[in-house]
Design a protein around this motif. Sequence first.
Motif, short mmCIF file in Angstrom:
data_model
loop_
_atom_site.label_atom_id
_atom_site.label_comp_id
_atom_site.label_asym_id
_atom_site.label_seq_id
_atom_site.Cartn_x
_atom_site.Cartn_y
_atom_site.Cartn_z
N TRP A 193 101.62 26.81 66.06
CA TRP A 193 100.89 25.55 65.86
C TRP A 193 101.56 24.39 66.61
O TRP A 193 100.96 23.75 67.45
CB TRP A 193 100.81 25.20 64.37
CG TRP A 193 99.82 25.98 63.57
CD1 TRP A 193 99.22 27.16 63.92
CD2 TRP A 193 99.29 25.64 62.28
NE1 TRP A 193 98.39 27.59 62.90
CE2 TRP A 193 98.40 26.67 61.90
CE3 TRP A 193 99.51 24.59 61.41
CZ2 TRP A 193 97.72 26.66 60.68
CZ3 TRP A 193 98.83 24.57 60.19
CH2 TRP A 193 97.94 25.60 59.84
N HIS A 194 102.86 24.13 66.25
CA HIS A 194 103.50 22.92 66.74
C HIS A 194 103.87 22.99 68.23
O HIS A 194 103.64 22.04 68.96
CB HIS A 194 104.78 22.62 65.93
CG HIS A 194 104.52 21.83 64.69
ND1 HIS A 194 104.21 22.42 63.49
CD2 HIS A 194 104.53 20.50 64.45
CE1 HIS A 194 104.03 21.48 62.58
NE2 HIS A 194 104.21 20.32 63.13
N VAL A 195 104.47 24.08 68.63
CA VAL A 195 104.98 24.16 70.01
C VAL A 195 103.88 24.59 70.98
O VAL A 195 103.68 23.98 72.02
CB VAL A 195 106.18 25.12 70.09
CG1 VAL A 195 106.62 25.33 71.54
CG2 VAL A 195 107.34 24.59 69.26
N GLN A 196 103.14 25.63 70.61
CA GLN A 196 102.14 26.18 71.54
C GLN A 196 100.74 25.62 71.31
O GLN A 196 99.81 25.96 72.04
CB GLN A 196 102.15 27.71 71.43
CG GLN A 196 103.51 28.31 71.83
CD GLN A 196 103.64 29.80 71.63
OE1 GLN A 196 102.86 30.40 70.86
NE2 GLN A 196 104.59 30.42 72.30
N ASN A 197 100.59 24.78 70.30
CA ASN A 197 99.32 24.10 70.02
C ASN A 197 98.16 25.10 69.93
O ASN A 197 97.09 24.90 70.52
CB ASN A 197 99.03 23.05 71.10
CG ASN A 197 98.01 22.02 70.64
OD1 ASN A 197 97.83 21.81 69.43
ND2 ASN A 197 97.34 21.38 71.57
N SER A 198 98.40 26.18 69.20
CA SER A 198 97.44 27.29 69.22
C SER A 198 96.07 26.94 68.62
O SER A 198 95.06 27.47 69.05
CB SER A 198 98.02 28.50 68.47
OG SER A 198 98.27 28.16 67.11
N ILE A 199 96.04 26.01 67.66
CA ILE A 199 94.75 25.73 67.02
C ILE A 199 93.82 25.02 68.00
O ILE A 199 92.72 25.49 68.30
CB ILE A 199 94.93 24.86 65.75
CG1 ILE A 199 95.95 25.50 64.80
CG2 ILE A 199 93.59 24.70 65.04
CD1 ILE A 199 96.30 24.62 63.61
N ALA A 200 94.29 23.86 68.51
CA ALA A 200 93.43 23.09 69.42
C ALA A 200 93.18 23.83 70.72
O ALA A 200 92.18 23.58 71.40
CB ALA A 200 94.08 21.73 69.69
N SER A 201 94.08 24.76 71.08
CA SER A 201 93.90 25.52 72.32
C SER A 201 92.97 26.72 72.14
O SER A 201 92.71 27.45 73.09
CB SER A 201 95.25 26.05 72.82
OG SER A 201 96.18 25.02 72.92
N GLY A 202 92.51 26.94 70.92
CA GLY A 202 91.62 28.08 70.68
C GLY A 202 92.34 29.40 70.66
O GLY A 202 91.75 30.44 70.99
N ASN A 203 93.62 29.39 70.28
CA ASN A 203 94.40 30.63 70.27
C ASN A 203 94.86 31.04 68.88
O ASN A 203 95.75 31.89 68.75
CB ASN A 203 95.63 30.48 71.17
CG ASN A 203 95.23 30.40 72.63
OD1 ASN A 203 94.38 31.15 73.09
ND2 ASN A 203 95.81 29.46 73.34
N TRP A 204 94.32 30.44 67.84
CA TRP A 204 94.70 30.85 66.48
C TRP A 204 93.57 31.72 65.91
O TRP A 204 92.43 31.28 65.84
CB TRP A 204 94.94 29.64 65.58
CG TRP A 204 95.43 30.02 64.21
CD1 TRP A 204 96.32 31.00 63.90
CD2 TRP A 204 95.04 29.44 62.97
NE1 TRP A 204 96.52 31.06 62.54
CE2 TRP A 204 95.76 30.11 61.94
CE3 TRP A 204 94.17 28.40 62.62
CZ2 TRP A 204 95.61 29.79 60.58
CZ3 TRP A 204 94.02 28.07 61.27
CH2 TRP A 204 94.74 28.76 60.28
N GLN A 205 93.94 32.92 65.54
CA GLN A 205 92.94 33.85 65.02
C GLN A 205 93.24 34.21 63.57
O GLN A 205 94.39 34.39 63.20
CB GLN A 205 92.92 35.13 65.86
CG GLN A 205 92.37 34.91 67.27
CD GLN A 205 91.95 36.21 67.93
OE1 GLN A 205 92.48 37.28 67.61
NE2 GLN A 205 91.00 36.12 68.84
N VAL A 206 92.18 34.31 62.79
CA VAL A 206 92.28 34.77 61.41
C VAL A 206 91.26 35.89 61.24
O VAL A 206 90.07 35.70 61.55
CB VAL A 206 91.99 33.62 60.41
CG1 VAL A 206 92.04 34.15 58.98
CG2 VAL A 206 92.97 32.48 60.60
N ASN A 207 91.69 37.03 60.76
CA ASN A 207 90.81 38.19 60.63
C ASN A 207 90.12 38.52 61.95
O ASN A 207 88.94 38.89 61.98
CB ASN A 207 89.73 37.95 59.56
CG ASN A 207 90.31 37.90 58.17
OD1 ASN A 207 91.49 38.14 57.98
ND2 ASN A 207 89.47 37.60 57.20
N GLY A 208 90.83 38.32 63.06
CA GLY A 208 90.26 38.64 64.38
C GLY A 208 89.26 37.62 64.89
O GLY A 208 88.67 37.79 65.95
#
Lengths: 40, 404
Positions: free
Chosen positions: B317-332
């Motif tokens: 979240w903090h370093v790679q900014n996965s949420i806003a970058s569209g890279n955070w996945q939940v249940n695929g």
Amino acid sequence: MKQETTEEDARKFLDLWEENLSRLARDDIEQPNTEKKPAK
Amino acid sequence: MTRQKQRIGNPSPLIFHLGTTIAAYHAALIAGSSSDLANFQWHSSLTHAAPTAPINRDALIHEVENRLRQVTSGLELWQNHPHHRTLTEPPVVWQAGASRLLDYGEKTHAPPVLVIPSLVNKAYILDLSEQKSLLRDLNAMGLRPFLLDWGAPQAAEQKFDLAAYIQFRALPALAEINRITGRPAGLLGYCMGGTIAAAIAQLSPDINALVTIGAPWDFSRATGTRLMMQKSGALNDGRDLRTALTNLSTTFGAVPISFIQHLFASINPIQFATKFQRFSKMDMTSEAAKTFVRIEDWLADGIALSGPAAIDLFLHWHVQNSIASGNWQVNGITIDAAKIGVPSLNICGRKDTIAPDHSTLALPDRNHNARIIRPNMGHVGMIIGTNAKKEVTEPLGSFLLEHA
């Protein structure tokens, strides 16, 4: 009178020093208002 | 007596707070009595205020001594204060591993709301006292809040990342609410609990509305020490940070709260000194002093974080900014606020330094069903501040009732 001024100067300086450290740590520069949608 | 003992050695990490305080005033002594004062590092907004002539050294030493005495006095007054939070918990209606679901609804036919707090601070900030309780206020407005208390990670949760917490804790809790009440629930999330709530709002068809308070979403505009931590976390493609968090959680069973509190303290290292100075001057029997004690107790009472969840929070979240970058996945499924289909209300504090508004506003910016409220408050102030009930609780309660 001079003594009071000196103490007041020290207090004001330390107040400023604390605020300076706080802003340096947060780099708290006023951001432009980015609101795009109206508040309810 | 037992609880008073728990304050000794706090706030954690005490050695960091005390060391930073001494270093800060030592630097002030050097700078203040220097003839080169204006050339010390001043924030750009304060350069105009920097003194042009040195401050009298004796007066400066005297005032530094005063302030250090006030800090230690305030610290001891808090550590020995007789006041303690005494609220009793409502019934626990569901439990899985360390997590529990607490039913704050005396009005059992009222529309249900699943309330999701942060994973790293205890849930009871939402029910701090009779006078300052978001949960009891929502119940009084005609809602039935169910609080998801994540609990400290035990054996069952040690391998949980944030997606697992959602899949195996939050979604089953929501299903239980649906089963108990027979109807869809509203969702209310605070801090990273708001970010998690937004993911659930995208994933679950069993909710009718989403409210977030101080929910970070975009971490790309970090500044100050937060930016410094972000850059150090990004070194070597994040492998060093991942290794450090993995080693910490392997050694201690989870990433210790003192590590997490050190990060919070780094956001504004002088805050410890200034707030305990203020406290030392308060009337210890006043309601303001008791509120200070309750908040400090809560801040000192954080929760360790499982290793994989810490890697998600601090690295992804903090370093790679996965949420806003569209890279955070939940249940695929990739989490994307644009896919939230329910009416949403996002409360983004203008003075929030934990989840700054440039981070929290990114969520409603992407969610086309969102309304925004921007109270002139900080992260904790939105929950327990003087105007929190009027400017946060009541509007969000009305919003949830409107869409129930």
